[in-house]
Design a protein around this motif. Structure first.
Motif, short mmCIF file in Angstrom:
data_model
loop_
_atom_site.label_atom_id
_atom_site.label_comp_id
_atom_site.label_asym_id
_atom_site.label_seq_id
_atom_site.Cartn_x
_atom_site.Cartn_y
_atom_site.Cartn_z
N ASP A 47 0.76 -1.37 -0.08
CA ASP A 47 0.07 0.06 0.06
C ASP A 47 0.96 1.21 -0.04
O ASP A 47 0.37 2.28 -0.49
CB ASP A 47 -0.96 0.17 1.17
N ARG A 48 2.02 1.20 0.59
CA ARG A 48 2.87 2.41 0.72
C ARG A 48 3.66 2.52 -0.86
O ARG A 48 4.15 3.60 -0.93
CB ARG A 48 3.92 2.15 1.57
N LEU A 49 3.64 1.75 -1.61
CA LEU A 49 4.10 1.86 -2.94
C LEU A 49 3.41 2.76 -3.97
O LEU A 49 2.27 2.66 -3.77
CB LEU A 49 4.65 0.46 -3.58
N SER A 50 4.02 3.15 -5.15
CA SER A 50 3.06 3.88 -6.16
C SER A 50 2.35 2.67 -6.79
O SER A 50 2.60 1.48 -6.93
CB SER A 50 3.82 4.63 -6.89
N PRO A 51 1.33 3.15 -7.37
CA PRO A 51 0.36 2.22 -8.05
C PRO A 51 1.15 1.30 -9.24
O PRO A 51 1.13 0.10 -9.23
CB PRO A 51 -0.72 2.87 -8.67
N ASP A 52 2.13 1.95 -9.95
CA ASP A 52 2.86 1.20 -10.90
C ASP A 52 3.88 0.33 -10.52
O ASP A 52 3.95 -0.79 -10.83
CB ASP A 52 3.74 2.37 -11.49
N HIS A 53 4.53 0.79 -9.20
CA HIS A 53 5.46 -0.21 -8.73
C HIS A 53 4.59 -1.38 -8.07
O HIS A 53 5.08 -2.53 -8.14
CB HIS A 53 6.29 0.46 -7.52
N ARG A 54 3.59 -1.14 -7.46
CA ARG A 54 2.77 -2.22 -6.84
C ARG A 54 2.37 -3.02 -7.95
O ARG A 54 2.49 -4.25 -7.57
CB ARG A 54 1.71 -1.76 -6.20
N SER A 55 1.77 -2.68 -9.01
CA SER A 55 1.34 -3.46 -9.92
C SER A 55 2.41 -4.33 -10.62
O SER A 55 2.20 -5.63 -11.07
CB SER A 55 0.46 -2.79 -11.05
N ILE A 113 4.81 -9.95 -11.16
CA ILE A 113 5.94 -10.84 -11.16
C ILE A 113 5.71 -11.79 -10.00
O ILE A 113 6.14 -13.05 -10.26
CB ILE A 113 7.03 -10.07 -10.91
N TYR A 114 5.58 -11.48 -8.62
CA TYR A 114 5.69 -12.31 -7.58
C TYR A 114 4.51 -12.85 -7.13
O TYR A 114 4.70 -14.00 -6.44
CB TYR A 114 6.27 -11.59 -6.30
N ALA A 132 0.84 -7.87 -19.85
CA ALA A 132 -0.29 -7.80 -19.09
C ALA A 132 -0.60 -6.37 -18.76
O ALA A 132 -1.63 -5.89 -18.51
CB ALA A 132 -0.26 -8.76 -17.79
N LEU A 133 0.63 -5.49 -18.44
CA LEU A 133 0.44 -4.46 -17.82
C LEU A 133 0.41 -3.17 -19.22
O LEU A 133 0.11 -2.14 -18.87
CB LEU A 133 1.63 -3.93 -17.08
N GLY A 134 0.78 -3.89 -20.25
CA GLY A 134 0.66 -2.81 -21.45
C GLY A 134 2.00 -1.92 -21.49
O GLY A 134 1.77 -0.89 -21.94
N ILE A 135 3.03 -2.29 -20.79
CA ILE A 135 4.33 -1.57 -20.77
C ILE A 135 5.68 -2.28 -21.38
O ILE A 135 5.52 -3.62 -21.45
CB ILE A 135 4.68 -1.09 -19.39
N PRO A 136 6.74 -1.65 -21.66
CA PRO A 136 7.79 -2.41 -22.35
C PRO A 136 8.47 -3.27 -21.15
O PRO A 136 8.16 -2.99 -20.10
CB PRO A 136 8.56 -1.28 -22.70
N PRO A 137 8.91 -4.40 -21.65
CA PRO A 137 9.73 -5.29 -20.40
C PRO A 137 10.78 -4.37 -19.87
O PRO A 137 10.95 -4.55 -18.49
CB PRO A 137 10.52 -6.27 -21.41
N GLY A 138 11.55 -3.65 -20.35
CA GLY A 138 12.49 -2.82 -19.53
C GLY A 138 11.94 -2.00 -18.38
O GLY A 138 12.58 -1.69 -17.46
N THR A 139 10.72 -1.34 -18.92
CA THR A 139 10.09 -0.52 -17.73
C THR A 139 9.65 -1.35 -16.68
O THR A 139 9.74 -1.20 -15.51
CB THR A 139 8.65 -0.07 -18.41
N SER A 170 12.81 -2.41 -14.44
CA SER A 170 13.17 -0.94 -13.86
C SER A 170 12.15 -0.68 -12.66
O SER A 170 12.63 -0.29 -11.41
CB SER A 170 13.03 0.35 -14.84
N ARG A 171 10.98 -0.68 -12.86
CA ARG A 171 9.85 -0.60 -11.65
C ARG A 171 10.10 -1.59 -10.76
O ARG A 171 9.86 -1.27 -9.54
CB ARG A 171 8.57 -0.60 -12.29
N SER A 172 10.40 -3.07 -11.03
CA SER A 172 10.34 -3.88 -10.06
C SER A 172 11.85 -3.75 -9.29
O SER A 172 11.73 -3.71 -7.89
CB SER A 172 10.60 -5.28 -10.52
N HIS A 173 12.69 -3.03 -9.72
CA HIS A 173 14.03 -2.74 -9.08
C HIS A 173 13.76 -1.67 -8.09
O HIS A 173 14.17 -1.93 -6.70
CB HIS A 173 15.09 -2.35 -10.26
#
Length: 191
Positions: free
Chosen positions: A124-132, A137-138, A150-157, A160-163
Motif C-alpha cells: 500500500d505504501r508503494l506507488s500504483p505502478d510499482h505495486r502492479s 511478477i511475484y 499484461a500491464l501494457g508496458i515495455p519489458p525494460g520498464t 526498472s519498476r521492479s528494481h
C-alpha cells in the motif's frame, strides 16, 4: 574313527578355502565390475559376488566339468542372482501401513498472518505502478515479458519498476528485526 573324520573334515575345509580364495583372486574384480554395472549399486554388487562364490563353493563340480570357462560360469551365476533379486522385488506387493497415519499437527499460522499483513501494508505504501509490477511478477508468477504484456508496458520498464519497488521495500522494512519471509525472498531476487 572320530579323529579320522575330523582330519578329513579339516582337509575339506582347507581345500574349500583355497578354492574360494583362488576364485576370488582370479575372477573377483571382473565379477564385481559386472555386478556393479548390472545393479548400479556397489554394496549390492558385493552381495552378488559373495552369493556367487557361495554357489561356486556349493557346486565345485560345475567349475571343473570342462563345459566352458570358469569365469563364464561365474558371470552367468551372478547375472542369474541379479535377475532373481529383481524379479523378487518386482513381485513383492507394496507394503501398506497397518494403521492410518496420524493426522499431521498444523503449526501455528499466526506468523504467516502477521507477515501477510506487513506485505499488504508495504504494498500500500508503494506507488500504483510499482505495486502492479510486483503483483504481476511475484504474486501472479509471471515472467518479465508476461508482466509487460499484461500491464501494457515495455519489458525494460517492468525491470526498472521492479528494481525501484524492491529498493523501496528494502528501505522501508530492511532494518526490522522480523522481516517477513516474502520480503526476504523479494530481497534475494533484487540483489
Amino acid at each position: 574313527m572320530a579323529a579320522l573324520w575330523s582330519r578329513t573334515r579339516e582337509k575339506q575345509k582347507a581345500s574349500d578355502e583355497v578354492l574360494i580364495r583362488s576364485l576370488y583372486e582370479e575372477h573377483g574384480r571382473a565379477l564385481l565390475a559386472y555386478a556393479q554395472r548390472l545393479t548400479g549399486d556397489h554394496a549390492a554388487a558385493e552381495d552378488v559376488v559373495q552369493e556367487t562364490l557361495i554357489r561356486a563353493w556349493k557346486h565345485p563340480d560345475a567349475l571343473v566339468n570342462g563345459k566352458g570357462s570358469v569365469r563364464g560360469w561365474l558371470l552367468t551365476v551372478a547375472r542369474n542372482i541379479i535377475t532373481d533379486r529383481y524379479r523378487a522385488k518386482a513381485a513383492r506387493p507394496t507394503e501398506v501401513a497397518e494403521f492410518a497415519a496420524a493426522t499431521p499437527v498444523e503449526r501455528d499460522h499466526a506468523d504467516a498472518v502477521v507477515d501477510s499483513m506487513l506485505v499488504m501494508e508495504a504494498l500500500d505504501r508503494l506507488s500504483p505502478d510499482h505495486r502492479s509490477v510486483l503483483e504481476e511478477i511475484y504474486f501472479q508468477g509471471r515472467s518479465v515479458a508476461e508482466a509487460a504484456k499484461a500491464l501494457g508496458i515495455p519489458p525494460g520498464t517492468v525491470k526498472s519498476r521492479s528494481h525501484y519497488a524492491l529498493t523501496a521495500l528494502r528501505d522501508l522494512y530492511g532494518d526490522r528485526p522480523t522481516t517477513p519471509a516474502k520480503f526476504v525472498a523479494l530481497k534475494e531476487v533484487a540483489v
